[in-house]
Design a protein around this motif. Structure first.
Motif, PDB file in Angstrom:
ATOM      1  N   ALA A 143      46.231  -7.234   3.885  1.00 43.42           N
ATOM      2  CA  ALA A 143      47.822  -6.309   3.942  1.00 43.42           C
ATOM      3  C   ALA A 143      47.720  -5.759   5.568  1.00 43.42           C
ATOM      4  O   ALA A 143      46.669  -5.857   6.236  1.00 43.42           O
ATOM      5  N   GLU A 144      48.815  -5.265   5.903  1.00 45.27           N
ATOM      6  CA  GLU A 144      49.059  -4.755   7.041  1.00 45.27           C
ATOM      7  C   GLU A 144      49.139  -3.183   7.212  1.00 45.27           C
ATOM      8  O   GLU A 144      49.495  -2.804   6.117  1.00 45.27           O
ATOM      9  N   ASP A 165      48.427  -9.174  10.501  1.00 46.10           N
ATOM     10  CA  ASP A 165      47.848 -10.671  10.721  1.00 46.10           C
ATOM     11  C   ASP A 165      46.434 -10.857  10.205  1.00 46.10           C
ATOM     12  O   ASP A 165      45.758 -11.846  10.612  1.00 46.10           O
ATOM     13  N   GLY A 166      45.988 -10.010   9.437  1.00 46.86           N
ATOM     14  CA  GLY A 166      44.596 -10.013   8.785  1.00 46.86           C
ATOM     15  C   GLY A 166      43.448  -9.800   9.873  1.00 46.86           C
ATOM     16  O   GLY A 166      42.390  -9.808   9.455  1.00 46.86           O
ATOM     17  N   ILE A 190      48.249   3.481   2.359  1.00 48.45           N
ATOM     18  CA  ILE A 190      47.607   2.252   3.418  1.00 48.45           C
ATOM     19  C   ILE A 190      46.126   1.847   3.372  1.00 48.45           C
ATOM     20  O   ILE A 190      45.685   0.659   3.172  1.00 48.45           O
ATOM     21  N   LEU A 191      45.295   2.762   2.946  1.00 50.40           N
ATOM     22  CA  LEU A 191      43.935   2.728   2.676  1.00 50.40           C
ATOM     23  C   LEU A 191      43.757   1.886   1.376  1.00 50.40           C
ATOM     24  O   LEU A 191      42.961   0.876   1.579  1.00 50.40           O
ATOM     25  N   GLN A 192      44.429   2.084   0.470  1.00 55.21           N
ATOM     26  CA  GLN A 192      44.405   1.224  -0.607  1.00 55.21           C
ATOM     27  C   GLN A 192      44.714  -0.225  -0.573  1.00 55.21           C
ATOM     28  O   GLN A 192      43.844  -1.083  -1.199  1.00 55.21           O
ATOM     29  N   ALA A 193      45.863  -0.225   0.160  1.00 53.22           N
ATOM     30  CA  ALA A 193      46.112  -1.943   0.538  1.00 53.22           C
ATOM     31  C   ALA A 193      45.254  -2.464   1.340  1.00 53.22           C
ATOM     32  O   ALA A 193      44.894  -3.518   1.077  1.00 53.22           O
TER      33      ALA A 193
END
Length: 387
Positions: free
Chosen positions: A294-295, A320-321, A371-374
């Motif tokens: 994720a980004e 981009d990873g 965001i942290l979970q993603a």
């Protein structure tokens, strides 16, 4: 205190403290370890004046973290001389070890604790538990498959029988040790110094193996690995055939395994065993060597009781990873706050963000937590290295 890596001249000191604190010199594992595995350059020693006060072994491993191979140091044999105990020596040794690991480019660290509560205040958190199964041999019968056959491993040269089974078992897992030919040979020779290795075969294809020891009423397996459910049943059948040589079987499973749901009686003999802790050696290095699906970006603060280079405010940006991490000035507004141990749990994938929030291990805005979970989804964690 002064710290340095051991030299050839320090072997006697290293062996003596191991003999005092762990296995004795006559123990088969002691003999194997210091003959085949020990390297002085992997031992960090601490001195008070001219007297050795403590030491630890920093054994190098390759871990698979979230599908990426990363280099790590496995702390084993951490010991303090009795004359130097209760003086804060352990914390100083761990700090010196972190400095050495950072110098080596090992940005995460693993340690098997005898008591997790001793290491947790130093930023180590349990990322891997195992199931500890203990069943009477007679209770294994409904769990067995008699249609498979077996062979013995008697030499490290036969490592190719075990490697594909291990690779199949760990295919969708994280946190495990990546084993190449050299590590397999070491792994096998260590077991043969203490016990036996059996392979379960479906035709010519290995589908399971176990390391085990006989001689006591309880047959103990130090590694129990299978490629298929049928392979597991074949291993249990193999042990069931030892009813004249024992009365109970004890083995460990990865915590992800759920076949216990199908045991005839799950009320006894099924418990969790805390197995391995993980730690961040260097925040920037650890976060930048991970892969991401994720980004997102956020600013967080972490505090490290041992490594001052980790304490502070950090900006994490993933695109981009790939991650980039920048240390920000103290006092800058943050989106999330967590101790260094919580960051390790996220990196290793041991817990969901929601569970960490519930346990009051992390605080942040709703957006930051999303965001942290993603970025750090929970993983199925496994490792079975003992030294």
């Amino acid at each position: 205190m002064n710290f340095r890596l051991a030299g050839e001249q320090d072997r006697g000191l290293v062996e003596s403290l191991w003999d005092y604190c762990f296995e004795h010199r006559e123990d088969p594992f002691f003999q194997w370890y210091f003959k085949n595995f020990y390297k002085p350059e992997q031992v960090l020693m601490g001195f008070q004046g001219d007297q050795m006060a403590c030491l630890t072994h920093l054994n190098p491993y390759t871990l698979n973290l979230r599908g990426r191979q990363v280099q790590t140091s496995y702390i084993v044999g951490l010991a303090t001389h009795p004359a130097a105990r209760r003086g804060g020596v352990g914390g100083k040794l761990l700090t010196a070890a972190l400095e050495e690991m950072k110098r080596r480019g090992h940005y995460v660290n693993i340690l098997m604790p005898s008591k997790a509560g001793f290491y947790q205040p130093y930023g180590y958190e349990l990322y891997c538990h195992q199931w500890k199964e203990t069943l009477p041999l007679d209770a294994l019968r409904p769990l067995t498959d008699r249609t498979l056959h077996y062979g013995f491993i008697t030499s490290p040269d036969e490592w190719t029988y075990l490697a594909p089974v291990y690779d199949a078992y760990t295919r969708n897992l994280s946190g495990y040790a990546v084993r190449d030919e050299q590590s397999w040979r070491s792994h096998i020779s260590a077991q043969l110094a203490e016990g036996n290795i059996a392979v379960c075969l479906d035709g010519d294809r290995p589908v399971g193996y176990l390391f085990y020891q006989l001689g006591e009423p309880t047959i103990v397996s130090g590694e129990f690995v299978y490629a298929t459910a049928r392979g597991k049943k074949g291993l249990l059948n193999y042990i069931y055939n030892h009813r004249s040589q024992g009365d109970t079987f004890q083995w460990n499973e990865g915590i992800h395994d759920q076949s216990y749901r199908f045991y005839p009686d799950g009320k006894q003999g099924h418990e969790t065993m805390p197995f391995m802790t993980g730690r961040i050696v260097d925040v920037k290095g650890a976060l930048e060597e991970l892969p991401y699906q994720a980004e997102g970006s956020l600013t967080f603060r972490t505090d490290d009781p041992l490594a001052d280079w980790n304490t502070g405010t950090w900006r994490l940006t993933v695109q981009d990873g790939t991650a980039s991490v920048e240390k920000r000035p103290d006092g800058e507004m943050t989106d999330a706050v967590m101790p260094i141990g919580t960051l390790a749990l996220l990196v290793f994938g041991a817990m969901d963000v929601d569970d960490l929030v519930f346990n009051e291990k992390i605080q942040g805005t709703d957006r930051a937590l999303e965001i942290l979970q993603a970025l750090f989804p929970k993983e199925k964690c496994y490792i079975n290295e003992w030294y």
